[in-house]
Write a protein that holds these residues in place. Sequence first.
Motif, PDB file in Angstrom:
ATOM      1  N   GLN A   1      38.062  44.151  40.977  1.00 46.81           N
ATOM      2  CA  GLN A   1      36.744  44.334  40.348  1.00 46.81           C
ATOM      3  C   GLN A   1      35.701  43.379  40.938  1.00 46.81           C
ATOM      4  OE1 GLN A   1      37.259  44.123  36.048  1.00 46.81           O
ATOM      5  NE2 GLN A   1      37.269  46.352  35.999  1.00 46.81           N
ATOM      6  N   ARG A   2      36.145  42.199  41.351  1.00 45.63           N
ATOM      7  CA  ARG A   2      35.202  41.264  41.990  1.00 45.63           C
ATOM      8  C   ARG A   2      34.782  41.789  43.360  1.00 45.63           C
ATOM      9  NH1 ARG A   2      38.869  37.361  39.725  1.00 45.63           N
ATOM     10  NH2 ARG A   2      37.855  36.458  37.891  1.00 45.63           N
ATOM     11  N   VAL A   3      35.751  42.278  44.120  1.00 48.86           N
ATOM     12  CA  VAL A   3      35.411  42.807  45.446  1.00 48.86           C
ATOM     13  C   VAL A   3      34.553  44.072  45.293  1.00 48.86           C
ATOM     14  CG1 VAL A   3      36.308  43.586  47.676  1.00 48.86           C
ATOM     15  CG2 VAL A   3      37.494  41.778  46.426  1.00 48.86           C
TER      16      VAL A   3
ATOM     17  N   LEU B   1      41.526  42.163  38.346  1.00 51.16           N
ATOM     18  CA  LEU B   1      40.246  41.438  38.297  1.00 51.16           C
ATOM     19  C   LEU B   1      39.723  41.135  39.698  1.00 51.16           C
ATOM     20  CD1 LEU B   1      40.565  38.977  35.277  1.00 51.16           C
ATOM     21  CD2 LEU B   1      39.336  41.150  35.414  1.00 51.16           C
ATOM     22  N   GLN B   2      40.628  40.807  40.623  1.00 52.41           N
ATOM     23  CA  GLN B   2      40.198  40.541  41.994  1.00 52.41           C
ATOM     24  C   GLN B   2      39.570  41.805  42.600  1.00 52.41           C
ATOM     25  OE1 GLN B   2      39.681  37.995  43.680  1.00 52.41           O
ATOM     26  NE2 GLN B   2      39.995  38.344  45.874  1.00 52.41           N
TER      27      GLN B   2
ATOM     28  N   ALA C   1      45.405  38.771  39.557  1.00 48.24           N
ATOM     29  CA  ALA C   1      45.495  38.779  41.022  1.00 48.24           C
ATOM     30  C   ALA C   1      45.069  40.118  41.611  1.00 48.24           C
ATOM     31  CB  ALA C   1      46.925  38.459  41.449  1.00 48.24           C
ATOM     32  N   TYR C   2      45.383  41.206  40.930  1.00 45.41           N
ATOM     33  CA  TYR C   2      45.042  42.515  41.491  1.00 45.41           C
ATOM     34  C   TYR C   2      43.811  43.131  40.819  1.00 45.41           C
ATOM     35  CZ  TYR C   2      49.411  42.593  44.091  1.00 45.41           C
ATOM     36  OH  TYR C   2      50.428  42.310  44.959  1.00 45.41           O
TER      37      TYR C   2
END
Lengths: 488, 95
Positions: A378-380, A375-376, A372-373
């Motif tokens: 890293q996507r943003v 990996l998210q 939730a924090y």
Amino acid sequence: MDLANTSLRQLASALHERRISSRELAQAYLGRIERLDGELGAFITVDPEKTLAQADAADARIARGQAGPLTGIPIAHKDIFCTQGWLTTCGSRMLSNFVSPYDAHVIEKFAGAGALILGKTNMDEFAMGSSNETSHFGPVKNPWNLAKVPGGSSGGSAAAVAARLAPAATATDTGGSIRQPAALCGVSGIKPTYGLVSRYGMIAYASSLDQGGVIAPSAEDLGLVLNAMVGFDARDSTSIDRPAEDYTATLGKPLKGLRIGLPREYFSGGVSSDVAQAIDAALEVYDRLGAERVEVSLPHSALSVPVYYVLAPAEASSNLSRYDGVRYGHRAAQYADLNDMYERSRAEGFGPEVKRRILTGTYVLSRGYYDAYYLQAQRVRRLIVNDFREAFEQCDVIMGPSSPTVAFGFGEKTGDPVQMYLSDIFTISVNLAGLPGLSIPAGFGAAGLPVGLQLIGNYFSEGRLLQAAHGYQQATDWHRQVPDMARA
Amino acid sequence: MALTDTDLKRLARLARLRLEESEITGLQGQFAGILGLIDQLQAVDTRGIEPLSHALDLGLRLREDLVTETDQRARFQSVAPQVEEGLYLVPKVIE
């Protein structure tokens, strides 16, 4: 010699023409430090004996006719660079007893160039801070107004250069730690493309973002110092191996036709009016120099602060696990067992901001929150990089403010970490993307405090950024303004 | 979202940081702010976006399989809190 207004190039010719010796130059700067740094607090360590010994070696090298552009020039180093035989504290109690047994790559490079180590500059603890208030050694003051912060984390380097206690200083930038203090102290600062300056011996905070760079009065000075600092180093796994470049080679080329991208998100509120006015005036100078304005968009830029405050603490919590009181650094005096020794040594050695970031990093990496924090975020991060990629299809350089406000007062933001984090709203995305960024003085805002103009370039476009900054500095004299204390 | 006392103590234990009871209330307030900030990320649609760990796509280099380090034990141990006969000393872990 008027050290308040002498460029590196002028210092170098004075040395080469034997109008001044390196020893005399070092003594002059050491004298200024002794007179002025008591109230400024820009240095953690000065060691005149070591500096003067290097000066004598530089004088001998000049006499042999083997001098380079930086031979005999004193340079201050942020206390994050391991320097053999020198106390290297990173602004922390944890390393307050650490005399480094080896040199950072950057320190080796300057030694090879014949530059002198003038001293080690104060900084936020482990480079975590935007005001220099987290240093274990006390805050640095802003030379323009001693009641204001110098910015951070390279506040000591910026204040030292602003007060002309050093002709140039090294610094590091993980989320704005070169550009924001340079802006708040009215000096120039460059963070190169990620990977150009070796991280070997540069004490780690967030390794995918940390990058060494320079603070100095002018863009020309930055180029000269950067020439000595950039270089491949196999000991840094992310060091970039590319042919050496002379960063001063394009200085003086005209700026006609330069396409300046203005991100609409940087000019739509969130900037204090005095800063906005100074930036507008700076852009008009570029208009007169023949540059063209292009509107661009960085739609995810507002998310850069939350992305950073997931990724940087995550990397920090891993990096700072090395401080365990076993091999170096602080060890608690009393403990019950091994685990208690770790916990007490770390609790005593780290200050509150470092602990907050370690705990935040531990949280976002823990089971149940990682996706939730971490990996998210890293996507943003990828979305932010893509924004820049698209913007650079339409422009050569992006410009905007370096900081949303001029220097703020001590204690103003220490109670609320999030307010402090937002000081870096315009600089953080550049680190997330690994791009080069530069801040130059662009006039004054409220209460006569300096405003910084930020220039962001595409990968490896340091030469062009410095050219754009130099062109502005040929047309203005903001970078030659010094605070009253520097004339003392 | 807020962290309970138990959450904070668990994190501190994982991070090997001793927390005093007196620090906990202050940290809870600060964490509420930090979590509020980073929770903004939850609203972003990132379907189909690959996580990015590093801005520049660098491959890992291999080096020749040669001995490059020399013995510098004494130098490195000169800054250690406690050493004896070339060993780092820590409290006893096995009775």
